[in-house]
Every structure is written in structure tokens, then in C-alpha cells.
Design an enzyme around this catalytic site. Structure first.
Site, PDB file in Angstrom:
ATOM      1  N   PHE A  46      -0.560   6.498  -2.699  1.00 40.00           N
ATOM      2  CA  PHE A  46      -1.569   6.782  -3.709  1.00 40.00           C
ATOM      3  C   PHE A  46      -2.427   5.581  -4.060  1.00 40.00           C
ATOM      4  CE2 PHE A  46       1.296  10.184  -3.856  1.00 40.00           C
ATOM      5  CZ  PHE A  46       0.529  11.281  -4.218  1.00 40.00           C
ATOM      6  N   GLY A  47      -2.313   4.531  -3.321  1.00 41.02           N
ATOM      7  CA  GLY A  47      -3.197   3.413  -3.591  1.00 41.02           C
ATOM      8  C   GLY A  47      -2.556   2.078  -3.302  1.00 41.02           C
ATOM      9  N   ILE A  74       0.860  -1.169   0.000  1.00 36.70           N
ATOM     10  CA  ILE A  74       0.000   0.000   0.000  1.00 36.70           C
ATOM     11  C   ILE A  74       0.899   1.223   0.000  1.00 36.70           C
ATOM     12  CG2 ILE A  74      -1.803   1.251   1.241  1.00 36.70           C
ATOM     13  CD1 ILE A  74      -2.659  -1.392   2.450  1.00 36.70           C
ATOM     14  N   GLY A  75       0.679   2.084  -0.990  1.00 39.38           N
ATOM     15  CA  GLY A  75       1.493   3.296  -1.050  1.00 39.38           C
ATOM     16  C   GLY A  75       0.623   4.496  -0.759  1.00 39.38           C
ATOM     17  N   LYS A 123      -2.057  -1.229  -9.893  1.00 43.98           N
ATOM     18  CA  LYS A 123      -2.170  -0.231  -8.845  1.00 43.98           C
ATOM     19  C   LYS A 123      -3.535   0.434  -8.929  1.00 43.98           C
ATOM     20  CE  LYS A 123       0.258   3.506  -6.795  1.00 43.98           C
ATOM     21  NZ  LYS A 123       1.536   4.121  -6.656  1.00 43.98           N
ATOM     22  N   ASP A 158       9.279  11.748  -7.130  1.00 44.64           N
ATOM     23  CA  ASP A 158       9.149  10.924  -5.928  1.00 44.64           C
ATOM     24  C   ASP A 158      10.172   9.789  -5.926  1.00 44.64           C
ATOM     25  OD1 ASP A 158       8.124  10.454  -3.446  1.00 44.64           O
ATOM     26  OD2 ASP A 158       6.371   9.343  -4.133  1.00 44.64           O
ATOM     27  N   VAL A 208      -1.394  -1.824  -4.329  1.00 44.56           N
ATOM     28  CA  VAL A 208      -0.828  -2.508  -5.480  1.00 44.56           C
ATOM     29  C   VAL A 208      -1.077  -4.009  -5.333  1.00 44.56           C
ATOM     30  CG1 VAL A 208       1.229  -2.886  -6.859  1.00 44.56           C
ATOM     31  CG2 VAL A 208       0.965  -0.754  -5.598  1.00 44.56           C
TER      32      VAL A 208
END
Ligand SMILES: *[C@@H]1O[C@H](CO)[C@@H](O)[C@H](O)[C@H]1NC(C)=O
Ligand SMILES: *[C@@H]1O[C@H](CO)[C@@H](O)[C@H](O)[C@H]1NC(C)=O
Ligand SMILES: *[C@@H]1O[C@H](CO)[C@@H](O)[C@H](O)[C@H]1NC(C)=O
Ligand SMILES: *[C@@H]1O[C@H](CO)[C@@H](O)[C@H](O)[C@H]1NC(C)=O
Ligand SMILES: *[C@@H]1O[C@H](CO)[C@@H](O)[C@H](O)[C@H]1NC(C)=O
Ligand SMILES: *[C@@H]1O[C@H](CO)[C@@H](O)[C@H](O)[C@H]1NC(C)=O
Ligand SMILES: *[C@@H]1O[C@H](CO)[C@@H](O)[C@H](O)[C@H]1NC(C)=O
Length: 675
Positions: free
Chosen positions: A359-360, A356-357, A377, A473, A362
Site C-alpha cells: 500500500f505504499g 515498500i509494501g 508511510k 493483514d 515507508v
């Protein structure tokens, strides 16, 4: 003795047939009597026509020049000129049914004439799902692809592509040629059945590969169809075979080669067109003549039925609903269906969750169509606004191709949700290796390899692609490791695209604390230099085995850069190296990476090197400048060593604004590197 003699005799025969003075060059004006190494359904007709496949389904045909060609990859040799190789051949593809042929022909340079496990159809007899994309393949190919295979991001069903170890082409273009006379591009139909000539020219020094096609009898157009920057030194090994591979799938064509010339180091001799075998006979028109009185009502009824079923399907299958708009058509090939992704990830099951990052989530998935492993993702988005731009950027990202980037394969859009499909990376993210005990430790050479890989990907993004791509990033958790532990830069969720020379716009500040350059926090303008800042932090992280920002530590240790800089001041920078390495590293490299990391991650953007310079320092091609600490700005300055060639060769920006030589002489400490 007898064996030696027979080899000698056979070589003499080959040479006399190929009209070649040595084995690294040959010309075949037709293949009559040629002792090619044939494989699969390939055969040579009595008139000299080389047929790679006929219209039997799921077949492979290959033909190779029987002697290996020597590619000296160990050094740039001082040969007469810088041409590594060039080749030209004439081919013809006659489809089984008009407009319906498959699958295509490739010109290949390969370390072996055997292709273990290779399959037909879209794999063109070169690879299978497992072997496609492996850097250990050492296969270079030019494909003439007559079927659009979405899993390889094919642009259409009539294209020419440059393939390196993978059928996902490094570069491709719809078959066409530049007509010198008319000053215009003309489309070529590969499956027209007419003979077409193709030229491949590779210039090693320029690392430029050109592919040109034109109908037989036309002079070689001066403008190539494809002209790609490509470093083949890692792909080609010393001894390689050259030849062709072709395949058929559930659609098939007769695929022929009429003549072929190859030269390892020198200008190609032209083919003698008068000696080429006659082009393949045109296929008789299909016997099946549709009766329109029957066909038209049939088509209408089936369309109606399909519409009805479609409507019902839509109602029942609400769970697969997607958002598609007209303007997305142009990005068609990269669009995945939600249904496929749903199936691939077993319904986004928790077990398939990779991470989990910010932005969502995976998920791991296996595409039902190709059995290819992918990472999917899921990003939630609410606003309709900017979606068009966002999708356009996704389409741009899909076109980025570098072996140290995680390839974006495509996307799918639903209400409130966006799905991005990437290559699956077997070893997960770098931070797991560095900061947890989940994964084995990385040794020093693996770490250096990862850094070099990511650095070269950044040069590509910053300088070598059509647009400037700022990643925004870069951090250990966005560096993914493939099966061979190569570092691949991933997660373009935040990337920004600019035209070269354009002024970056202020954007919402994004990034990760510890990697955000101070000027970026101030101005909100991401630049290539703010990427360099983050990369500097990454270098320190990899060398020190520490995160850039660890609030739990004593105050002087919280910020990694400051901590390393303190050690640098006292001349003991190597003390900061990762204890998990247990002293097992190359001292000079460690020192280089720590110093370079400091220089990149220093607060004054103007004194940071460009990514290209970083790569040159890492490769040891250019010596790292002396580093000074400027008292007034508290930033580090590098001054190129006097023996270095010119400013252009060492694209190191010496900050001119506020730093005079006087302030340098009063600098606190001097560190010379590499002496
Ligand atoms: C294609 O070639 C193979 C091997 O030569 C042969 O067995 C097959 O019958 C051929 N198919 C057609 C359609 O001619
Ligand atoms: C390859 O090039 C290097 C350097 O020029 C040379 O020493 C070596 O002998 C060459 N190898 C072959 C097989 O030509
Ligand atoms: C190539 O030639 C140049 C000058 O002619 C020489 O300085 C250089 O060392 C040569 N390189 C190799 C690899 O032989
Ligand atoms: C692909 O070929 C390799 C090499 O022969 C083999 O090990 C592998 O199992 C094959 N993969 C598939 C999916 O058939
Ligand atoms: C023709 O195609 C080439 C290569 O794809 C491209 O660079 C060029 O701009 C095109 N020219 C015209 C007149 O369309
Ligand atoms: C490739 O094409 C470009 C023109 O687009 C030309 O300048 C260059 O010399 C060509 N290189 C080779 C190796 O043919
Ligand atoms: C290869 O290049 C050399 C040098 O230019 C030339 O003498 C030779 O004829 C060429 N051979 C072929 C087969 O094109």
C-alpha cells in the site's frame, strides 16, 4: 553501629512526621518539617507549602518520599483486599500570566529518584527524546499537563493523563469532575491557581486504575475522570519511590503541592483539610495593560500582512500543498503538516526509504519539532469517496494504545496522497529475521516473546477497545520489532472497526495469500476469527521458519499448514521446527505453539479459539484442549480437558453445529497436549 543508629533515628523522625505506622503509607497535611528528598528548584516554604517550580523558565522540580515503597509484584498476594496502592494530593498551579502557564505536574512512581538526562518543558522532568517510551524506564505517572504537546498526541492544554514509561499518555481526559449533586461533568481549569485534589487508585486484581480530580473541599466524586485497564505488574518493580516531578518551559507557573497521602495497601486516610497550608497567594495582575488604540490597528495591519504573505507563500510553495477540509478539524491534533514530513524525510529521499509494501512506501524521518524518529508511510489514493470515513478510522487508530501495537502518531493528506506517521521501530520487520540472512537469527525465547506480544495486542483489538478492530493483514512482514525485539503489530492500512456486537460487513477481499481464511475468501466478511486464522499461520511461520505459502516447493509442502498437519498426524509435529534453531528450544513450548497454530489456522472458523483463549494457552494458564481431526469436515476440533473449570473460564468454542461426540470417537487420531 553509629550509622545504623542514625538511620534508625532518622526513620523514627520520618515516621513521626508522616504519622505513619510503616513506610508503605504516610500522610502529609502540609510539609512542615517533612524530610522529603528535594531536587531541582523544589523547596518547602515555612508554612508547609511544597513548591515544585517557580516561574523561572526551563526548570525542573522534584520531591520524593525518601524511603522506597515495597511493591510485591511477584505474585498476587492474599492481602486484606486487592488494592495495590492509592494516593491523594492537593495541588495548585499559578501561571505566570493569566491563561499562560507551563508545563505541568506529575505524580510518579519510579525505581529511582534520579532521572538521568531528563529535560524540562514538555518532558516534565521525567524523560528525554531517547528515554521517552522505553519499557526499561519502569516509570508510572499521572500527569497534570497544562500545555498541548502535539508530539505526545496531547488532547489539549488542560488535561490529566496516565503515563506508563512515556509521555504519550496511555489514557487522558480534559480535566473535569463529576458533580454528584448536579449529576453533570464540570470542567476544571488546572491553571486557575485554586487548590485541586487528585486521587489515584489502583486495583491490581482488576487491573483498574482510576484517577479522579475535584476542587478542594468537594467530596471525592464517585465517578472517576479516568478509569483505565492497566497491567502495572511489568512496570512496577519491587522497590519504588513515590513523589512528584514538575517542569517549566518557555512558559512557566508556580506549581505547588499542599498535602499528600499515600497508602500501599489499604484505605486512604482523608487529608485533614484544616491543617493544609494556605493556598498560594494569587498572582498580581499583569502590569502590562494593552492600549487598544494602538493594539487594534497593529493587529489588523499584521493580520493583513500575514494574509498577503500567506497568499504569496501558497503560490510559491505549491510543493507543500495539502488538502484540508472542515470536517477534519475534529481530528486536529493528529494532523501533521506536509512541510514537516517533507523535512523529516529529507524530501522523501531514496536513502530514507525503509521499505515498500502493498500500500505504499515507508520512509524513515526525524520530526523537526521534537527530533523524534518516525516512520512515514505514503499511500496513494485517488477517490474522494470514503475519505471522511477513512480519516475517521485513522483518528480511531490514533487512539489505539497498546505496547504491542505500532503507534500511529498522525497523518497528513494531499491531493492523491495520504501520509501516515508511525512510531519508528528500530529493528524493522519480523520477516527479515525469519526468512532472509539480512538480520541475525532470533532465538526461541525471543520468538515466543514476539508471539505473546502480538497475541496480547490482538486481544486488545478484538475485545478490549471501544470497538472491535479487525486487523485483516496479520503476517510476518507486518510485525515490527522495537529496540528490545518486542513484537509490535503494525500497518493498520486495512483494519476495520466495528461496534461490539455488530455484524461485520462484506468488504473488498484484502489480505495476503496464505493468511486469508477460507471462509473469508468465500464470504468476504472479515471477522476476529479470520484474524485468528492469520495468527495461526504466523505461529507456524515463527516455529517452522517458513512462509505459509511457498509455491516453489514440492506439492505436499507448498502450504505450510497442510505440511505441519501431516507431521501432526504421524505424531512427529516437532520435526517441522525451524532448522535454524538447531534444536535450541523448549520442547513443550514448541509443541504447544505448533499445535495451537494448527488449531487456529484450521479451515472451520467455529472451531478456532478466540485470541483471549490463545493468550491463556500461550501463558500456560489453561491447558490446550485435545485436538481431533474431524473426518467429515477435514477440520481440527479441540475438546477442553475434563478437568478444566468451566466453559466461561476457557472461552474455547466447542463447535456445536455439525459435530457430535460420535464423530469424535471415530476421529482419526488423538493428540493430548501437556500430559
Ligand atoms: C526560582 O527559584 C530559583 C532557585 O530557588 C531562584 O534562583 C530563582 O530566582 C527563582 N525564580 C523566580 C522567578 O522567583
Ligand atoms: C512477595 O510475595 C511472595 C508470594 O506471596 C512471597 O513469597 C515473598 O516473600 C514476597 N516478598 C516480599 C518482599 O514481601
Ligand atoms: C490465596 O488464598 C486462597 C484461599 O484463601 C488460596 O487458595 C491461595 O493459594 C492463596 N494464594 C496465595 C498466593 O497465597
Ligand atoms: C537522554 O538521556 C540518556 C540518559 O542519560 C542519554 O544517554 C541520552 O543521550 C539522552 N538523549 C538526548 C537526546 O539528550
Ligand atoms: C462525565 O464524564 C465521565 C468520564 O469522562 C463520562 O463517563 C460520563 O458519561 C460523563 N457524564 C456526563 C453527564 O457528561
Ligand atoms: C474505579 O472506578 C470504578 C467506577 O468507574 C469502580 O467500579 C471501581 O471500583 C474503581 N476502582 C478503584 C480501584 O477505585
Ligand atoms: C492505610 O490503610 C490501612 C488499612 O486500611 C489503615 O489502617 C491506615 O491508616 C492507612 N494509612 C494511611 C496513611 O492512609
Amino acid at each position: 553501629m553509629a550509622a545504623k543508629l542514625s538511620i534508625l533515628v532518622s526513620m523514627v523522625i520520618i515516621c513521626s512526621i508522616a504519622c505513619a505506622e510503616n513506610q508503605n503509607q504516610f500522610t502529609y497535611n502540609g510539609f512542615n518539617g517533612a524530610s522529603l528528598h528535594l531536587d531541582g528548584v523544589a523547596k518547602i516554604h515555612p508554612n508547609g507549602l511544597l513548591q515544585l517550580t517557580n516561574t523561572s523558565y526551563q526548570q525542573i522540580g522534584r520531591a520524593f518520599f525518601p524511603m522506597p515503597i515495597t511493591f510485591n509484584t511477584s505474585s498476587l498476594s492474599n492481602d486484606t483486599d486487592s488494592l495495590l496502592f492509592s494516593s491523594t494530593f492537593v495541588f495548585a498551579i499559578v501561571p505566570e500570566f493569566p491563561e499562560l502557564g507551563g508545563h505541568g505536574i506529575t505524580f510518579i512512581i519510579s525505581p529511582s529518584m534520579e532521572f538521568e538526562g531528563a529535560v524540562a518543558s514538555q518532558y516534565l522532568g521525567l524523560f528525554n527524546t531517547t528515554t521517552n517510551g522505553l519499557s526499561t524506564n519502569h516509570v508510572f505517572a499521572v500527569e497534570l499537563d497544562t500545555i498541548k504537546s502535539p508530539e505526545f498526541n496531547d488532547i489539549d492544554g488542560n488535561h490529566v493523563g496516565i503515563d506508563v514509561n512515556s509521555l504519550q499518555s496511555y489514557a487522558s481526559a480534559t480535566a473535569s469532575y463529576y458533580s454528584d449533586r448536579e449529576g453533570d461533568n464540570k470542567t476544571l481549569k488546572l491553571i486557575s491557581g485554586k487548590p485541586i485534589q487528585l486521587w489515584v487508585d489502583y486495583d491490581e486484581k482488576e487491573m483498574l486504575l482510576n484517577v479522579t480530580v475535584a476542587p478542594l473541599g468537594t467530596r471525592k466524586p464517585w465517578l472517576p475522570l479516568l478509569s483505565a485497564r492497566l497491567d502495572l505488574s511489568k512496570t512496577l518493580v519491587e522497590s519504588m519511590y513515590v513523589g512528584f516531578s514538575a517542569s517549566t518551559g518557555s512558559m512557566a507557573s508556580d506549581q505547588y503541592i499542599l498535602g499528600w497521602s499515600f497508602n500501599k495497601s489499604g484505605q486512604l486516610q482523608d487529608l485533614d483539610y484544616t491543617k493544609l497550608p494556605p493556598p498560594p497567594p494569587p498572582r498580581r495582575r499583569s502590569r502590562w495593560k494593552p492600549d487598544f488604540r494602538i493594539v487594534i490597528p497593529l493587529v489588523i495591519t499584521s493580520l493583513l500582512v500575514m494574509t498577503l504573505i500567506g497568499a504569496a507563500y501558497k503560490m510559491w510553495m505549491k510543493k507543500y500543498e495539502e488538502v484540508r477540509e472542515e470536517w477534519e478539524q475534529e481530528y486536529g491534533p493528529q494532523r501533521f503538516s506536509y512541510r514537516d514530513l517533507y523535512k523529516a524525510t529529507k524530501g522523501f529521499k531514496g536513502k530514507e526509504l525503509l521499505g515498500i509494501g502493498g500500500f505504499g512506501e515507508v520512509y524513515r524521518g526525524i520530526l523537526p519539532s521534537s527530533n523524534e524518529q518516525v516512520a512515514v508511510k505514503r499511500v496513494s489514493h485517488s477517490s474522494k469517496q470514503g475519505m471522511k470515513e477513512f480519516i475517521a478510522e485513522i483518528a480511531s487508530m490514533g487512539r489505539l494504545r497498546h505496547r504491542n501495537l505500532v503507534q500511529l502518531l498522525g497523518y497528513c493528506r494531499r491531493q492523491g496522497e495520504l501520509l501516515l506517521v508511525y512510531d519508528f521501530m528500530a529493528n524493522g520487520s519480523l520477516d527479515k529475521f525469519l526468512f532472509t540472512n539480512e538480520k541475525t537469527n532470533l532465538n526461541w525465547s525471543q520468538r515466543v516473546q514476539i508471539l505473546k506480544g502480538v497475541a496480547s495486542a490482538l486481544v486488545y483489538l478484538h475485545e478490549e477497545w471501544d470497538q472491535v478492530v479487525i486487523h485483516r493483514d496479520i503476517k510476518a512482514s507486518n510485525i515490527l520489532l522495537d529496540a528490545q525485539l518486542n513484537g509490535r503489530l503494525g500497518d493498520f492500512g486495512l483494519a476495520k472497526f466495528y461496534d461490539h456486537g455488530a455484524n461485520p460487513q462484506t468488504t473488498r477481499l484484502v489480505g495476503t495469500i496464505g493468511y486469508i481464511a477460507p471462509e473469508l475468501a468465500r464470504t468476504g466478511k472479515p471477522t476476529t476469527s479470520s484474524d485468528v486464522f492469520a495468527f495461526g499461520n504466523l505461529m507456524l511461520e515463527i516455529a517452522c521458519g517458513r512462509r505459509p505459502f511457498e509455491p516453489g516447493r514440492p506439492p505436499e509442502e507448498i502450504i505450510l499448514v497442510d505440511w505441519v498437519q501431516e507431521f501432526w498426524k504421524s505424531g512427529m509435529i516437532v520435526e517441522t521446527s525451524d532448522p535454524r534453531l538447531e534444536g535450541e528450544y523448549v520442547g513443550e513450548e514448541m509443541e504447544l505453539i505448533l499445535n495451537l497454530g494448527l488449531l487456529c489456522a484450521n479451515p472451520a472458523p467455529a472451531t478456532r479459539p478466540s485470541m483471549r483463549a490463545v493468550v491463556q494457552y500461550l501463558d500456560g494458564n489453561v491447558m490446550l484442549p485435545k485436538i481431533f481431526l474431524d473426518d467429515s469436515t477435514h477440520s481440527l476440533i479441540g475438546v477442553p480437558l475434563p478437568n478444566q473449570k468451566s466453559q466461561k473460564d476457557t472461552p474455547y468454542p466447542v463447535s456445536g453445529d455439525n459435530i457430535s461426540m460420535n464423530s469424535l470417537s471415530s476421529s482419526e487420531s488423538i493428540l493430548s497436549y501437556g500430559r
